[in-house]
Design a protein around this motif. Sequence first.
Motif, PDB file in Angstrom:
ATOM      1  N   GLU A   5     -87.987  41.150 -63.248  1.00 16.53           N
ATOM      2  CA  GLU A   5     -89.150  40.308 -62.998  1.00 16.53           C
ATOM      3  C   GLU A   5     -88.751  38.984 -62.361  1.00 16.53           C
ATOM      4  OE1 GLU A   5     -88.629  41.291 -66.350  1.00 16.53           O
ATOM      5  OE2 GLU A   5     -89.777  43.124 -66.125  1.00 16.53           O
ATOM      6  N   LEU A   6     -87.559  38.527 -62.640  1.00 17.24           N
ATOM      7  CA  LEU A   6     -87.098  37.255 -62.101  1.00 17.24           C
ATOM      8  C   LEU A   6     -86.895  37.336 -60.593  1.00 17.24           C
ATOM      9  CD1 LEU A   6     -86.186  34.388 -62.922  1.00 17.24           C
ATOM     10  CD2 LEU A   6     -83.883  35.268 -62.959  1.00 17.24           C
ATOM     11  N   LYS A   7     -86.580  38.514 -60.089  1.00 18.13           N
ATOM     12  CA  LYS A   7     -86.329  38.648 -58.655  1.00 18.13           C
ATOM     13  C   LYS A   7     -87.621  38.593 -57.852  1.00 18.13           C
ATOM     14  CE  LYS A   7     -82.092  41.038 -59.402  1.00 18.13           C
ATOM     15  NZ  LYS A   7     -81.238  42.142 -59.211  1.00 18.13           N
ATOM     16  N   ASP A   8     -88.780  38.811 -58.502  1.00 24.40           N
ATOM     17  CA  ASP A   8     -90.061  38.773 -57.808  1.00 24.40           C
ATOM     18  C   ASP A   8     -90.602  37.361 -57.651  1.00 24.40           C
ATOM     19  OD1 ASP A   8     -89.948  41.498 -57.690  1.00 24.40           O
ATOM     20  OD2 ASP A   8     -91.215  41.811 -59.454  1.00 24.40           O
ATOM     21  N   VAL A   9     -89.995  36.374 -58.283  1.00 24.27           N
ATOM     22  CA  VAL A   9     -90.485  35.001 -58.237  1.00 24.27           C
ATOM     23  C   VAL A   9     -90.153  34.389 -56.877  1.00 24.27           C
ATOM     24  CG1 VAL A   9     -90.273  32.712 -59.261  1.00 24.27           C
ATOM     25  CG2 VAL A   9     -90.222  34.733 -60.713  1.00 24.27           C
ATOM     26  N   ASP A  10     -91.154  33.746 -56.273  1.00 23.28           N
ATOM     27  CA  ASP A  10     -90.943  33.051 -55.007  1.00 23.28           C
ATOM     28  C   ASP A  10     -90.535  31.613 -55.321  1.00 23.28           C
ATOM     29  OD1 ASP A  10     -90.836  32.309 -52.386  1.00 23.28           O
ATOM     30  OD2 ASP A  10     -93.009  32.209 -52.122  1.00 23.28           O
ATOM     31  N   TRP A  11     -89.237  31.348 -55.321  1.00 20.38           N
ATOM     32  CA  TRP A  11     -88.717  30.040 -55.718  1.00 20.38           C
ATOM     33  C   TRP A  11     -89.035  28.964 -54.687  1.00 20.38           C
ATOM     34  CZ3 TRP A  11     -87.646  29.673 -60.584  1.00 20.38           C
ATOM     35  CH2 TRP A  11     -87.183  30.789 -61.274  1.00 20.38           C
ATOM     36  N   SER A  12     -89.326  29.342 -53.449  1.00 21.19           N
ATOM     37  CA  SER A  12     -89.617  28.331 -52.433  1.00 21.19           C
ATOM     38  C   SER A  12     -90.930  27.610 -52.733  1.00 21.19           C
ATOM     39  CB  SER A  12     -89.673  28.973 -51.048  1.00 21.19           C
ATOM     40  OG  SER A  12     -90.741  29.903 -50.985  1.00 21.19           O
ATOM     41  N   LYS A  13     -91.870  28.266 -53.427  1.00 23.70           N
ATOM     42  CA  LYS A  13     -93.121  27.593 -53.781  1.00 23.70           C
ATOM     43  C   LYS A  13     -92.896  26.526 -54.845  1.00 23.70           C
ATOM     44  CE  LYS A  13     -96.242  31.355 -52.730  1.00 23.70           C
ATOM     45  NZ  LYS A  13     -97.233  32.288 -53.270  1.00 23.70           N
ATOM     46  N   LEU A  14     -91.835  26.630 -55.621  1.00 22.67           N
ATOM     47  CA  LEU A  14     -91.559  25.676 -56.682  1.00 22.67           C
ATOM     48  C   LEU A  14     -90.649  24.540 -56.238  1.00 22.67           C
ATOM     49  CD1 LEU A  14     -91.022  28.227 -59.570  1.00 22.67           C
ATOM     50  CD2 LEU A  14     -93.081  26.958 -59.014  1.00 22.67           C
ATOM     51  N   ASP A  15     -90.303  24.516 -54.959  1.00 25.71           N
ATOM     52  CA  ASP A  15     -89.431  23.472 -54.431  1.00 25.71           C
ATOM     53  C   ASP A  15     -90.203  22.155 -54.356  1.00 25.71           C
ATOM     54  OD1 ASP A  15     -87.441  22.048 -53.248  1.00 25.71           O
ATOM     55  OD2 ASP A  15     -87.544  23.071 -51.311  1.00 25.71           O
ATOM     56  N   PRO A  16     -89.725  21.091 -55.001  1.00 24.99           N
ATOM     57  CA  PRO A  16     -90.477  19.833 -54.980  1.00 24.99           C
ATOM     58  C   PRO A  16     -90.588  19.221 -53.594  1.00 24.99           C
ATOM     59  CG  PRO A  16     -88.386  19.552 -56.112  1.00 24.99           C
ATOM     60  CD  PRO A  16     -88.533  21.010 -55.814  1.00 24.99           C
ATOM     61  N   ARG A  17     -89.742  19.619 -52.677  1.00 25.91           N
ATOM     62  CA  ARG A  17     -89.850  19.093 -51.313  1.00 25.91           C
ATOM     63  C   ARG A  17     -91.058  19.683 -50.592  1.00 25.91           C
ATOM     64  NH1 ARG A  17     -83.889  20.608 -49.747  1.00 25.91           N
ATOM     65  NH2 ARG A  17     -84.605  22.342 -50.963  1.00 25.91           N
TER      66      ARG A  17
END
Length: 127
Positions: free
Chosen positions: A57-69
């Motif tokens: 399930e962790l691989k499905d997370v889009d980490w770029s949306k959580l980037d504070p920049r």
Amino acid sequence: MLDINGGELVVLVVLAVMLIGPERLPRYAAQLGALVRRGKALLMDAKSRVDTELGPELKDVDWSKLDPRQYDPRRIVRDALLDDTPTTPRPADGMTSGMAAGGMAAAAAAPRPAAPDGPAPFDDEAT
């Protein structure tokens, strides 16, 4: 953490070469390289263990949306205003379904029944 710029780093390297000496420098450089390789191996092992324990399930997370920049308050407000999903108010604790359906303003505007003749009721547990 360490506020060292390029010029300071060069001064530190020259100072280390002078203090350690040319005969001991290759041995210390090899030890530093081994330490860096061991640290990298430990980090890769920790990352792989976290990946296996958290599952796919962790691989499905889009980490770029959580980037504070990527944070843009104007975009967030625009997306919230353009969101067409209807919201229904949920009744809060202690509210009756009529109050939740009609809203607090309708409940406050409704006429109250006339007070019965006699003294007002007294609740000893309320005080």
